[in-house]
Design an enzyme around this catalytic site. Structure first.
Site, PDB file in Angstrom:
ATOM      1  N   GLU A 342       0.805  -1.230   0.000  1.00 48.03           N
ATOM      2  CA  GLU A 342       0.000   0.000   0.000  1.00 48.03           C
ATOM      3  C   GLU A 342       0.836   1.277   0.000  1.00 48.03           C
ATOM      4  O   GLU A 342       0.512   2.224   0.707  1.00 48.03           O
ATOM      5  CB  GLU A 342      -0.921   0.010   1.240  1.00 48.03           C
ATOM      6  CG  GLU A 342      -1.895  -1.138   1.261  1.00 48.03           C
ATOM      7  CD  GLU A 342      -2.683  -1.229   2.574  1.00 48.03           C
ATOM      8  OE1 GLU A 342      -3.892  -1.479   2.505  1.00 48.03           O
ATOM      9  OE2 GLU A 342      -2.080  -1.064   3.660  1.00 48.03           O
TER      10      GLU A 342
HETATM   11  C1  TNX Z   1      -4.226  -3.968   4.780  1.00 48.70           C
HETATM   12  S1  TNX Z   1      -2.661  -6.397   4.504  1.00 48.70           S
HETATM   13  C2  TNX Z   1      -2.957  -3.724   5.231  1.00 48.70           C
HETATM   14  C3  TNX Z   1      -2.738  -3.295   6.599  1.00 48.70           C
HETATM   15  C4  TNX Z   1      -4.030  -3.132   7.344  1.00 48.70           C
HETATM   16  C5  TNX Z   1      -4.949  -4.264   6.994  1.00 48.70           C
HETATM   17  C6  TNX Z   1      -6.216  -4.271   7.760  1.00 48.70           C
HETATM   18  C7  TNX Z   1      -1.596  -5.346   4.225  1.00 48.70           C
HETATM   19  C8  TNX Z   1      -0.361  -5.825   3.632  1.00 48.70           C
HETATM   20  N1  TNX Z   1      -1.841  -4.064   4.515  1.00 48.70           N
HETATM   21  O1  TNX Z   1      -2.013  -2.081   6.602  1.00 48.70           O
HETATM   22  O2  TNX Z   1      -3.767  -3.118   8.708  1.00 48.70           O
HETATM   23  O3  TNX Z   1      -5.251  -4.180   5.630  1.00 48.70           O
HETATM   24  O4  TNX Z   1      -6.929  -5.441   7.540  1.00 48.70           O
END
Ligand code: TNX
Length: 528
Positions: A342
């Site tokens: 992300e």
């Molecule tokens: C996505 S899963 C994210 C996290 C969040 C999560 C909440 C991932 C690699 N990144 O930053 O905490 O969703 O479910």
């Protein structure tokens, strides 16, 4: 008369001896049968072993039992002591551990190393239960430790320790895991959890034969590992958490303590420093890491994707190198996780440049890189590992580039997803994960192109935006964790929900005895 009596006396002697012998044997017989409880305990395992063949007869574990371990083998006394401590709690006995050079006598437990073609890999083991002995054999101490968990499940801690003896069916158990990597992730950044909490999580993992704990040590909301060359990371960046509470961090000594605690349970700690996004806590601690040279405020909300290390600055790589150098020094395990998820505020070409550079650093320090599936956009080192959480294209791209994957699909394996619409804790961006849904899938059947040979294993992440303490952790983790343990361990053709839910229901007394506040799914026939 006297003579006659005198004459007959010697004649009676053999009869008397015979009588005494008979009496002795009858008494022995009675006392032995009294020791054998009429109810032979149920065998109920999670994860289900590869094969369990029961035969005639029973093994009785009584108050005089001991755990014998093969003499002169490194680490065996410790494993024996681990087993004895757990059995003493579940049975109420005071079982002791002794080294031995020969096969012990009846009624004991015997742990031994040895090569046997039936025992597969470092974690494989064999248990042989006979009228006489309970023997656990493996090629490596690691295999013995996994087998010890099976023995614990033969004599589970249901909170009733008043029996005089415990009988189990004679059987042969042959077992080895399906996948070599079986893990859970704990996010200690969004909310911080102290050393004692993490040890408790490690204990839970050990019981279900997991072998990795991934610690998400940094994110926008908090930096949780002491880095001596950049002290403000924890002094400032670790000072708060989601919701504005106190936060916290592990000193390097505490982290080492966790690593050692996990290692004593044959669990490897996988540390993650999430980069280049998810870095607000670092950016707030050191203005020079920001492109504009200004430190943002600390962040206590739950948005994602707004922060990025400054890709063009030389200092960024000095920072990352220092952090990795210190982390590698206190991490004996083979993996360093660099995050990479992300990074919505990092330009794609910058992201690729950054990941490739940091990947080189990790390998040059002798470690293997793991990154979330987005890292597949970069050129990957042949040994790099991609953690599949959201996009199968990314996982397939990583595989095409020669990488292996750890599967953690959000819609099946995320421990922070709600069970259903009424669950108070957790999130639901990947959907609801009821206990049957979380169980009924296989890593190599998710999508075409991710085959068993591409998969290192499975990991179930617990993100902690909504969880603040151990009780809340346990509510989301249990009972789904048991299902992930079985998916990672038991061969897919041997798994099905109808059979699993019955076995899971029989774990209720031990979960309760352990004080675990699990989600009592209506789909599971919980035993009272
Ligand atoms: C996505 S899963 C994210 C996290 C969040 C999560 C909440 C991932 C690699 N990144 O930053 O905490 O969703 O479910």
């Amino acid at each position: 008369m006297y003579r006659a009596m005198k004459k007959t006396k010697p004649k009676r002697r053999p009869t008397a001896i015979l009588f005494l012998f008979t009496l002795f044997f009858v008494v022995m017989q009675i006392s032995c049968t009294q020791q054998i409880p009429t109810n032979v305990q149920d065998m109920n395992f999670i994860p289900q072993p590869v094969s369990v063949d029961t035969t005639e007869g029973a093994f009785v574990l009584g108050g005089k039992a001991m755990v014998f371990v093969q003499e002169g083998q490194e680490g065996l006394v410790k494993i024996g002591q681990f087993l004895a401590t757990k059995l003493n709690k579940s049975t109420g006995f005071q079982i002791e551990v002794k080294e031995t050079s020969k096969v012990p006598r009846k009624g004991n437990i015997y742990l031994t190393l040895g090569n046997d073609p039936a025992i597969v890999g470092d974690e494989g083991y064999q248990i042989d239960v006979t009228n006489k002995l309970l023997t656990l054999k493996a090629t490596k101490p690691e295999g013995l430790f996994r087998g010890v968990q099976t023995i614990r499940q033969l004599f589970p801690d249901n909170g009733n320790t008043r029996q005089e003896a415990y009988a189990i069916k004679a059987a042969t158990i042959n077992d080895a895991p399906s996948y070599t990597y079986r893990g859970m992730m704990l996010d200690v950044s969004r909310h911080f959890f102290g050393v004692e909490d993490v040890k408790k999580v490690i204990d839970h993992l050990a019981y279900y034969k997991f072998n990795h704990l991934h610690l998400h040590l940094s994110d926008d909301q908090g930096w949780r590992i002491e880095i001596k060359s950049w002290p403000n990371l924890t002094a400032h960046g670790g000072s708060t958490q989601v919701g504005g509470g106190e936060g916290g961090y592990y000193t390097q000594e505490q982290y080492k303590e966790l690593v050692a605690y996990a290692a004593s349970r044959f669990i490897t700690i996988v540390p993650e420093i999430d980069m280049p996004g998810h870095t607000n806590a670092a950016l707030a601690s050191y203005p020079e890491l920001n492109c504009d040279g200004k430190a943002p405020e600390l962040y206590t909300g739950t948005e994602v994707g707004f922060s990025s290390l400054c890709i063009d600055k030389e200092i960024t790589y000095e920072f990352v190198d220092d952090v990795l150098t210190e982390l590698v020094e206190i991490t004996p395990g083979p993996y360093i996780h660099i995050g990479g998820d992300e990074s919505h505020s990092t330009k794609k070409e910058d992201f690729i440049y950054f990941i490739e550079k940091v990947q080189d650093m990790v390998f040059s320090k002798g470690k293997t890189m793991i990154g979330w599936d987005e890292v597949a956009h970069a050129e990957l080192h042949p040994k790099s590992i991609a953690q599949y959480w959201s996009k199968d294209e990314n996982a397939k791209l990583a595989i095409k580039k020669g990488a292996k994957v750890i599967v953690s699909p959000g819609k099946y394996a995320y421990l922070d997803m709600k069970y259903d619409s009424t669950t108070v804790l957790g999130l639901n961006w990947a959907g609801y994960i009821e206990v049957d849904h979380g169980y009924s899938w296989s890593p190599d059947q998710l999508t075409e192109g991710i085959a068993k040979e591409n998969i290192l294993g499975i990991e179930a992440p617990l993100w902690s935006e909504t969880v603040t303490n151990m009780d809340e952790i346990e509510y989301l983790v249990f009972p789904r964790l048991l299902g992930y343990a079985e998916i990672g361990w038991t061969p897919a053709p041997q798994r099905n929900w109808e059979d699993y839910k019955v076995r899971l229901g029989k774990f209720a007394p031990q979960l309760k005895a352990a004080g675990i506040d699990y989600y009592p799914s209506a789909l599971v026939p919980w035993v009272e």
